[in-house]
Design an enzyme around this catalytic site. Structure first.
Site, PDB file in Angstrom:
ATOM      1  N   HIS A 267     -13.612  56.334  43.969  1.00 29.28           N
ATOM      2  CA  HIS A 267     -14.922  55.555  44.150  1.00 29.28           C
ATOM      3  C   HIS A 267     -14.868  54.582  45.245  1.00 29.28           C
ATOM      4  O   HIS A 267     -14.804  54.824  46.428  1.00 29.28           O
ATOM      5  CB  HIS A 267     -15.256  55.071  42.750  1.00 29.28           C
ATOM      6  N   HIS A 306     -19.695  64.131  48.551  1.00 25.53           N
ATOM      7  CA  HIS A 306     -20.356  63.243  47.803  1.00 25.53           C
ATOM      8  C   HIS A 306     -20.715  64.016  46.637  1.00 25.53           C
ATOM      9  O   HIS A 306     -21.280  65.143  46.790  1.00 25.53           O
ATOM     10  CB  HIS A 306     -21.463  62.396  48.249  1.00 25.53           C
ATOM     11  N   ASP A 362     -18.154  55.304  52.831  1.00 24.12           N
ATOM     12  CA  ASP A 362     -17.007  54.742  53.042  1.00 24.12           C
ATOM     13  C   ASP A 362     -16.293  54.976  54.363  1.00 24.12           C
ATOM     14  O   ASP A 362     -15.355  54.290  54.923  1.00 24.12           O
ATOM     15  CB  ASP A 362     -15.967  54.986  51.957  1.00 24.12           C
TER      16      ASP A 362
HETATM   17  N1  CMC Z   1     -11.960  66.828  51.406  1.00 25.46           N
HETATM   18  C1  CMC Z   1     -11.219  67.804  51.090  1.00 25.46           C
HETATM   19  N2  CMC Z   1     -12.027  68.917  50.525  1.00 25.46           N
HETATM   20  C2  CMC Z   1     -12.986  68.183  49.534  1.00 25.46           C
HETATM   21  C3  CMC Z   1     -13.273  66.999  49.669  1.00 25.46           C
HETATM   22  C4  CMC Z   1     -12.709  66.125  50.693  1.00 25.46           C
HETATM   23  N3  CMC Z   1     -13.133  65.005  50.794  1.00 25.46           N
HETATM   24  N4  CMC Z   1     -14.293  66.655  48.516  1.00 25.46           N
HETATM   25  C5  CMC Z   1     -14.494  67.963  48.065  1.00 25.46           C
HETATM   26  N5  CMC Z   1     -13.590  68.652  48.592  1.00 25.46           N
HETATM   27  C6  CMC Z   1     -13.570  70.162  48.213  1.00 25.46           C
HETATM   28  C7  CMC Z   1     -12.878  70.480  46.677  1.00 25.46           C
HETATM   29  O1  CMC Z   1     -11.707  70.652  46.971  1.00 25.46           O
HETATM   30  C8  CMC Z   1     -13.670  71.568  46.234  1.00 25.46           C
HETATM   31  O2  CMC Z   1     -13.378  72.803  46.877  1.00 25.46           O
HETATM   32  P1  CMC Z   1     -13.305  73.969  45.753  1.00 25.46           P
HETATM   33  O3  CMC Z   1     -14.622  74.402  45.281  1.00 25.46           O
HETATM   34  O4  CMC Z   1     -12.602  75.007  46.851  1.00 25.46           O
HETATM   35  O5  CMC Z   1     -12.204  73.623  44.821  1.00 25.46           O
HETATM   36  C9  CMC Z   1     -15.344  71.245  46.406  1.00 25.46           C
HETATM   37  O6  CMC Z   1     -15.160  70.371  47.906  1.00 25.46           O
HETATM   38  C10 CMC Z   1     -16.042  70.342  45.732  1.00 25.46           C
HETATM   39  O7  CMC Z   1     -15.228  69.057  45.322  1.00 25.46           O
HETATM   40  P2  CMC Z   1     -15.292  68.415  43.831  1.00 25.46           P
HETATM   41  O8  CMC Z   1     -14.301  67.691  43.923  1.00 25.46           O
HETATM   42  O9  CMC Z   1     -15.820  69.314  42.743  1.00 25.46           O
HETATM   43  O10 CMC Z   1     -16.737  67.236  44.266  1.00 25.46           O
HETATM   44  P3  CMC Z   1     -17.067  66.186  43.262  1.00 25.46           P
HETATM   45  O11 CMC Z   1     -18.669  66.140  43.602  1.00 25.46           O
HETATM   46  O12 CMC Z   1     -16.395  66.305  42.126  1.00 25.46           O
HETATM   47  O13 CMC Z   1     -16.383  64.998  44.366  1.00 25.46           O
HETATM   48  C11 CMC Z   1     -15.989  63.088  45.546  1.00 25.46           C
HETATM   49  C12 CMC Z   1     -17.001  64.180  44.901  1.00 25.46           C
HETATM   50  C13 CMC Z   1     -16.742  62.177  46.289  1.00 25.46           C
HETATM   51  C14 CMC Z   1     -15.325  62.623  44.498  1.00 25.46           C
HETATM   52  C15 CMC Z   1     -15.359  64.097  46.461  1.00 25.46           C
HETATM   53  O14 CMC Z   1     -16.069  64.781  47.498  1.00 25.46           O
HETATM   54  C16 CMC Z   1     -14.104  63.236  47.253  1.00 25.46           C
HETATM   55  O15 CMC Z   1     -12.747  63.240  46.417  1.00 25.46           O
HETATM   56  N6  CMC Z   1     -14.197  62.818  48.185  1.00 25.46           N
HETATM   57  C17 CMC Z   1     -12.982  61.854  48.996  1.00 25.46           C
HETATM   58  C18 CMC Z   1     -13.266  60.284  48.445  1.00 25.46           C
HETATM   59  C19 CMC Z   1     -14.376  59.769  48.613  1.00 25.46           C
HETATM   60  O16 CMC Z   1     -14.442  59.615  49.858  1.00 25.46           O
HETATM   61  N7  CMC Z   1     -15.106  59.145  47.730  1.00 25.46           N
HETATM   62  C20 CMC Z   1     -16.200  57.991  48.153  1.00 25.46           C
HETATM   63  C21 CMC Z   1     -17.279  58.709  47.376  1.00 25.46           C
HETATM   64  S1  CMC Z   1     -18.683  57.910  48.330  1.00 25.46           S
HETATM   65  C22 CMC Z   1     -18.678  55.988  47.625  1.00 25.46           C
HETATM   66  C23 CMC Z   1     -18.519  56.002  46.252  1.00 25.46           C
HETATM   67  O17 CMC Z   1     -19.150  56.416  45.273  1.00 25.46           O
HETATM   68  O18 CMC Z   1     -17.737  55.111  45.834  1.00 25.46           O
END
Ligand code: CMC
Length: 441
Positions: A267, A306, A362
């Protein structure tokens, strides 16, 4: 055509008609679907709330597919360009943009609350020299509830308004003191002649000069970053504030819960992780190699992806432009080249395209904060300052909503049942037990 959904339970043949309102069905209606008299009824299962609306809200609208973000109906692009943080905070909290007289009063009311009790300074001084400022912020905001016992009267509108002004006013002061503590510098009292953000910069960076004069470009850029972080509907921290606040605890405790949620690397902690990642990549030449690592799932590309935005994060687009204004003053942050190359390669790559992973808020804010001279540990603290107005608006909306009760999700229990207690001497040997408890923490 009626706005209803007809559901047939194939276990029993029973059919129920469920109303569709605002594009959703009340999952409570599923309780009618029972297989026997002692069955509690059908439940919805939605871990992490991916398709469950937990409230009705009038604060923030997001269309993740189109990259739209609006506070109270106003597009984020217009607010970022024309408004300022205090005005946007008023909008978020109260629902309308203020007229000139209301804005002046609001600004004065917030400014009146920028000072903190002397004991707060002593409290902050008690943290270790290397304490994470987000931990200091979390602990200190929670501690504010002991300074303002009147805040427990959460049903009282005037009390809610007062705590809102106090929290928005004091957040920058506590954040600045957390920073000064980590540096071993004396705390700087608020300068109420300066703007909200100018005063924050003064409390952070004033040294021996009689009066700190903030650089107007930096002041404006930081203020815009606060606007961009104002609210983001039902994200992890807003959900934490609502859930904790639904117990009718005071808003300092509820906002402390929001800060705790924001602290996590998925987050608000992500901006900190972005700089660490860019520094570890080191140079433009290493970018392609790193992208391969992200694709293998060895690491996440921090600042990308996201839960809601699936095309672009409109805040990211504004911040990317803002970065260049800041670099005019601070000089270019060398990490920007690594970031641009990373974005370029990722946005051509099937892995990221298929999963709809784009730079989020971010990704570039981290680079701006670093160029402004903030240590990495302060990044989520800056996020928290802007988000305080959103948390308070979400908290107040939850309290005023007659449909909301104490947050209490259901579970699907899959564990053991009806076991008889075994005396300690008769329990299985340790090696067998290790297998038995391997699922636990
Ligand atoms: N790098 C590489 N792969 C990724 C990433 C990433 N940053 N984000 C998602 N994926 C892949 C993930 O491995 C999965 O692949 P597969 O379907 O093959 O298993 C697919 O994309 C879907 O990911 P998810 O984890 O199910 O997606 P989510 O909606 O649960 O997570 C997220 C959203 C923001 C937590 C995630 O994209 C992430 O961890 N990003 C990096 C951390 C980040 O930048 N966070 C800030 C978010 S914006 C500001 C805030 O809210 O604070």
């Amino acid at each position: 055509m009626a706005d209803t959904l007809t559901i047939t339970d194939n276990r029993t043949g029973k059919t129920v008609e469920v109303p569709i309102e605002n594009g959703a069905i009340p999952t409570k209606a599923l309780l009618q679907l029972k297989t026997s008299d002692d069955d509690i009824g059908l439940r919805g299962y939605d871990p992490s709330f991916t398709n469950t609306a937990a409230c009705k809200s009038r604060i923030t609208f997001i269309d993740g597919e189109k990259g739209i973000l609006q506070y109270r109906g106003y597009p984020i692009e217009q607010l970022a360009e024309k408004s300022n943080y205090l005005e946007t905070a008023y909008l978020i909290v109260k629902g309308e943009l203020p007229d000139a007289a209301h804005f002046t009063r609001w600004e004065r009311n917030i400014t009146m609350h920028t000072m903190v009790h002397e004991n707060i300074k002593t409290f902050i001084s008690g943290f270790r020299y290397d304490a994470h400022p987000m931990g200091i912020l979390l602990g200190t905001v929670g501690a504010l509830s002991t300074f303002y016992p009147d805040a427990h009267d959460v049903e009282n509108l005037e009390s809610r308004r007062l705590q809102t002004r106090r929290l928005i006013g004091k957040l920058p002061t506590i954040a600045a003191y957390a920073y000064r503590h980590s540096r071993g510098y004396p705390y700087v009292s608020p300068d109420n002649e300066l703007s909200y953000t100018g005063n924050f910069l003064s409390m952070l960076f004033q040294m021996r000069e009689r009066r700190y004069v903030p650089n107007p470009v930096i002041e404006r850029a930081l203020d815009t970053l606060f606007v961009l972080h104002g609210d983001h509907e039902q994200n992890c921290s807003a959900n934490a504030v609502r859930a904790v606040g639904s117990s009718l605890v005071d808003p300092y405790s509820a906002v402390a819960a929001g800060i705790a949620a924001l602290y996590g690397p998925l987050h608000g902690g992500a901006n900190e992780a972005v700089v660490r990642m860019l520094e570890s990549i080191g140079s433009v030449q290493n970018v392609a190699k790193s992208v391969a690592r992200f694709k293998k799932g060895e690491e996440r590309l921090m600042g990308f992806g996201h839960r809601v935005y699936k095309n672009f994060d409109p805040r990211g687009t504004i911040i990317k432009k803002l970065a260049y204004d800041v670099f005019e003053v601070t000089g270019k942050n060398p990490l920007i080249d690594v970031a641009l190359e990373l974005e370029r390669i990722a946005l051509q790559d099937d892995y990221f395209l298929k999963r709809k992973l784009y730079p989020n808020v971010d990704f570039y804010s981290a680079i701006i904060y670093q160029a402004m001279g903030f240590p990495m540990k302060m990044f989520p603290v800056l996020f928290a300052i802007g988000r305080t107005s959103g948390w308070l608006a979400q908290w107040a909306e939850m309290l005023r909503d007659p449909e909301q009760r104490i947050a209490r999700p259901r579970q699907l229990y899959l564990g053991e049942m009806d076991r008889d207690y075994v005396d300690i001497a008769q329990r299985p040997a340790p090696t067998d037990r290790e297998d038995m408890v391997s699922d636990s923490i």
